[in-house]
Scaffold this active site. Structure first.
Site, PDB file in Angstrom:
ATOM      1  N   ASP A  14      14.592 -16.906 -41.012  1.00 22.04           N
ATOM      2  CA  ASP A  14      15.564 -17.376 -39.864  1.00 22.04           C
ATOM      3  C   ASP A  14      14.234 -17.274 -38.370  1.00 22.04           C
ATOM      4  O   ASP A  14      13.295 -16.298 -38.940  1.00 22.04           O
ATOM      5  CB  ASP A  14      16.680 -17.332 -40.032  1.00 22.04           C
ATOM      6  CG  ASP A  14      17.461 -18.416 -38.898  1.00 22.04           C
ATOM      7  OD1 ASP A  14      17.613 -19.162 -38.328  1.00 22.04           O
ATOM      8  OD2 ASP A  14      18.490 -18.044 -38.389  1.00 22.04           O
TER       9      ASP A  14
ATOM     10  N   GLY B 262      25.104 -23.133 -35.679  1.00 22.50           N
ATOM     11  CA  GLY B 262      26.219 -23.068 -34.421  1.00 22.50           C
ATOM     12  C   GLY B 262      27.782 -23.231 -35.510  1.00 22.50           C
ATOM     13  O   GLY B 262      28.609 -23.079 -34.654  1.00 22.50           O
TER      14      GLY B 262
ATOM     15  N   ASP C 272      15.229 -23.345 -32.851  1.00 20.89           N
ATOM     16  CA  ASP C 272      16.477 -24.036 -32.418  1.00 20.89           C
ATOM     17  C   ASP C 272      17.436 -23.565 -31.459  1.00 20.89           C
ATOM     18  O   ASP C 272      17.625 -22.603 -30.743  1.00 20.89           O
ATOM     19  CB  ASP C 272      17.440 -24.842 -33.049  1.00 20.89           C
ATOM     20  CG  ASP C 272      18.399 -23.440 -34.430  1.00 20.89           C
ATOM     21  OD1 ASP C 272      17.604 -22.285 -34.653  1.00 20.89           O
ATOM     22  OD2 ASP C 272      19.699 -23.636 -34.941  1.00 20.89           O
TER      23      ASP C 272
HETATM   24  N1  GUN Z   1      21.940 -18.369 -38.149  1.00 26.32           N
HETATM   25  C1  GUN Z   1      23.888 -18.424 -38.089  1.00 26.32           C
HETATM   26  N2  GUN Z   1      23.619 -19.997 -37.715  1.00 26.32           N
HETATM   27  C2  GUN Z   1      22.444 -20.343 -37.486  1.00 26.32           C
HETATM   28  C3  GUN Z   1      22.205 -21.457 -35.872  1.00 26.32           C
HETATM   29  O1  GUN Z   1      22.704 -22.435 -35.961  1.00 26.32           O
HETATM   30  N3  GUN Z   1      20.482 -21.732 -36.207  1.00 26.32           N
HETATM   31  C4  GUN Z   1      19.485 -20.395 -36.901  1.00 26.32           C
HETATM   32  N4  GUN Z   1      18.323 -20.999 -36.642  1.00 26.32           N
HETATM   33  N5  GUN Z   1      20.286 -19.744 -37.673  1.00 26.32           N
HETATM   34  C5  GUN Z   1      22.084 -19.292 -37.540  1.00 26.32           C
END
Ligand code: GUN
Length: 636
Positions: free
Chosen positions: A86, A187, A121
């Site tokens: 992430d 989100g 994002d």
């Molecule tokens: N981890 C939990 N929610 C989100 C999100 O909306 N975007 C990203 N990149 N990681 C997350």
């Protein structure tokens, strides 16, 4: 993404990363690179195929960063399977802005060898205003498009849009068409934390049905076992779970239908890795870190056990029954289930023409099962179409669970051409008595008026005997002025249901020959001019067409109805009986029902073959890998 098995929107699928294949649905356990509670290698034993970690945390620590750049992410995590990273979006949502740009953080993930990299994002919160959410959607899209092409890792482009269905739809369409090849729904963590599964259902549906179905769909943060089955039913392929550690830290144990506190349980369940090894009071007395490790193991086992059951249900095509059962585990889940039923028309589109499993009828809400939608609509249309000079009840006054018995009986009496069957508290055309799920169902009803009159393949078929007798007498009574050839009526109605109104007339002209099975007396083959046009399947009562029947249907229906159009490269193979692959499809009728027979034609609308569509019309154009039509009859 290749589809191995499907049950409506749910699917068992497979995609390939730099470090091997991933079979979905699956969960990626979240691993904090600073704190390996359970070594990632060990997670494979629980069923984990891949893990997810955070590139932002790695990059901020000079030790981790150096090691990752030097030896690679897989060495850092000591895991040789696929690793998703992430980007730091979630940290920016929790702590405010992060100090890296989108391009920098993606570049970093690529340079350390991540298998699925995530853009930075914009996290759209449930309480965002419409304008804020809209900006998040547009900026997230801009950010995915600014990333340079790369042939290595997959690129994850999150679908944002807060709680606004039109924005989720817009984001899903933009991301589906973008360079992202992996689509997380973002989100939603605040909703999951508040057990607001109802809103989550709306979000998943708007994202899922409006995006490119050929790309894997991930639910960011959706790692609690109680909601997994519903999310998979709505088409989520992947989850990440930090909950296994988070709950463990709080002394909480996950179960398929909820969670329990370590201080309150009598013993560990038999499936827990702790069962038989520790008593809860022993675990309670351990040091915090040791306790967290043990409870994390239990929690991982709970997650993967639930996942296995879900996959089994997809394979068996009973996932709806499973979420129906689960809906009783908690009032929040019940609310989510009811919201799923509100979306039944959207979900119905993805249902196969028939399932391996029988339809379960419990009570009137069972009639809201999306797999009944098509039958229900057709039945209402049938009443409308056959409405003659006599006044009958308008279809829109009909509601599930409210049979129009009296009115319909009046209708039978006034016009014997309308032959309806009372079935599971709804009325359906008598001609569909052998089609799925009319015959293939099980019901909870034990009313005195009803009795078993047929029993095919140990599947009970409950109807009111007096009504059936009345109807059958009526249709075969030669003295009856309105008497007609019920068998012809039957095959035409089934064809209309299967291929669209009017198909019955096109496929089965008046002088068709109907051949019945000698042993069962049931309709088997239909011949016209001495050639077989179609065979009625014993399994689900629908037709398998021959190319002769296919040509009759083709010449009577407008392009591209019931058709899958392929390019020249493919045509020369399909005409010889080879299956149609997704990548060769140029056009397809949007109304094609998964599992139904379709006409495979070339660009000049010449029939090449007839086969079974593996997915629905919209999906035919989304997937790139695998078989789209299983050809069973070809022209040459
Ligand atoms: N981890 C939990 N929610 C989100 C999100 O909306 N975007 C990203 N990149 N990681 C997350």
């Amino acid at each position: 993404m290749e589809i191995i098995h499907r049950d409506g929107l749910a699917r068992i699928g497979r995609f390939t990363t730099l470090h091997g294949k991933v079979e979905t649905p699956t969960i990626l356990p979240v691993v904090n690179p600073n704190l390996l509670v359970i070594p990632p290698k060990e997670m494979k034993k629980f069923g984990a195929q891949a893990i997810i970690t955070n590139s932002y945390i790695i990059r901020r620590s000079s030790t981790l960063k150096e090691k990752a750049l030097k030896d690679g992410l897989h060495s850092l995590m000591d895991f040789d399977g696929p690793i998703m990273t992430d980007s730091g979006t979630f940290q920016s949502y929790v702590y405010g802005d992060v100090e890296y740009t989108n391009q920098e953080i993606v570049e970093f993930q690529r340079s350390i060898g991540s298998d699925i990299t995530t853009i930075l994002d914009i996290f759209s919160k449930p309480d965002d205003t419409y304008d804020q959410a809209r900006n998040a959607v547009m900026e997230t899209y801009r950010r995915v498009e600014e990333i340079p092409d790369y042939s290595g890792s997959m690129l994850a482009g999150p679908i944002q849009g807060s709680v606004y269905p039109d924005l989720r739809k817009q984001s899903a369409e933009l991301m589906g068409g973008s360079r992202a090849d992996y689509l997380p729904i973002g989100g939603v963590v605040p909703l999951l934390e508040n057990y607001n599964y109802e809103t989550l259902v709306d979000i998943i549906v708007s994202a899922r049905i409006n995006t490119n179905l050929g790309k894997p769909i991930h639910l960011f943060g959706g790692g609690h076992p109680m909601f997994l089955a519903m999310a998979v039913y709505l088409g989520v392929d992947l989850f990440d779970s930090a909950s296994y550690v988070k709950y463990a830290r709080d002394g909480r144990l996950l179960y398929p239908e909820g969670s329990r506190d370590i201080t309150k349980i009598r013993d560990f369940p038999y499936w827990s890795p702790l069962f038989g090894k520790y008593s809860p009071s022993e675990v309670k007395r351990l040091e915090k870190d040791e306790k967290t490790v043990l409870l994390s193991r239990h929690n991982l086992a709970a997650l993967f056990m639930e996942l296995e059951e879900i996959k089994e249900r997809i394979h068996e095509e009973t996932l709806f029954n499973y979420i129906q059962e689960k809906s009783r585990a908690h009032p929040y889940l019940y609310r989510a289930f009811m919201r799923i039923l509100d979306h039944r028309e959207n979900i119905a589109y993805f249902q196969d023409i028939s399932k391996k499993s029988p339809f379960f009828y419990y009570e009137s809400t069972s009639l809201l099962d999306p797999s009944l939608s098509r039958l229900m609509k057709f039945s209402i249309g049938y009443i409308e179409r056959n409405r003659r000079d006599t006044a009958i009840v308008p279809a829109d006054s009909w509601r599930p669970g409210v049979p129009l018995k009296k009115e319909i009986l009046a209708l039978y009496e006034s016009n014997p051409l309308n032959v309806m069957l009372e079935w599971c508290d709804m009325l359906i055309p008598m001609e569909l008595e052998e089609t799925y799920p009319v015959e293939q169902h099980l019901t909870s009803s034990h009313s005195d008026e009803k009795t078993f009159i047929e029993n095919y393949n140990s599947i009970a078929f409950l109807v009111k005997p007096h009504l059936v007798r009345y109807l059958k007498d009526m249709v075969v009574d030669p003295e009856n002025k309105a008497a007609r050839n019920f068998d012809l009526e039957k095959i035409r109605t089934v064809a209309d249901f299967q291929f669209g109104i009017g198909s019955g007339l096109a496929l089965f002209p008046e002088d068709s020959t109907i051949i019945k099975s000698r042993s069962t007396g049931r309709i088997r083959n239909i011949l016209y001019n001495g050639k077989i046009t179609g065979t009625m399947r014993t399994m689900d009562g629908f037709f398998t067409l021959t190319t002769y029947g296919g040509e009759m249907l083709r010449s009577a229906t407008l392009y591209p109805g019931n058709r899958v159009v392929v390019g020249r490269d493919s045509a020369e193979y399909n005409i010889k009986g080879f299956n149609v692959f997704f990548k060769f499809i140029l056009e397809a009728d949007e109304n094609i029902v998964a599992g139904n027979d379709v006409l495979v034609v070339d660009q000049d609308d010449r029939l090449l073959a007839v086969g079974k569509a593996t997915v629905s019309g919209k999906e035919l154009l989304s997937y790139k890998e695998g078989v789209a039509v299983k050809v069973h009859h070809a022209i040459s």
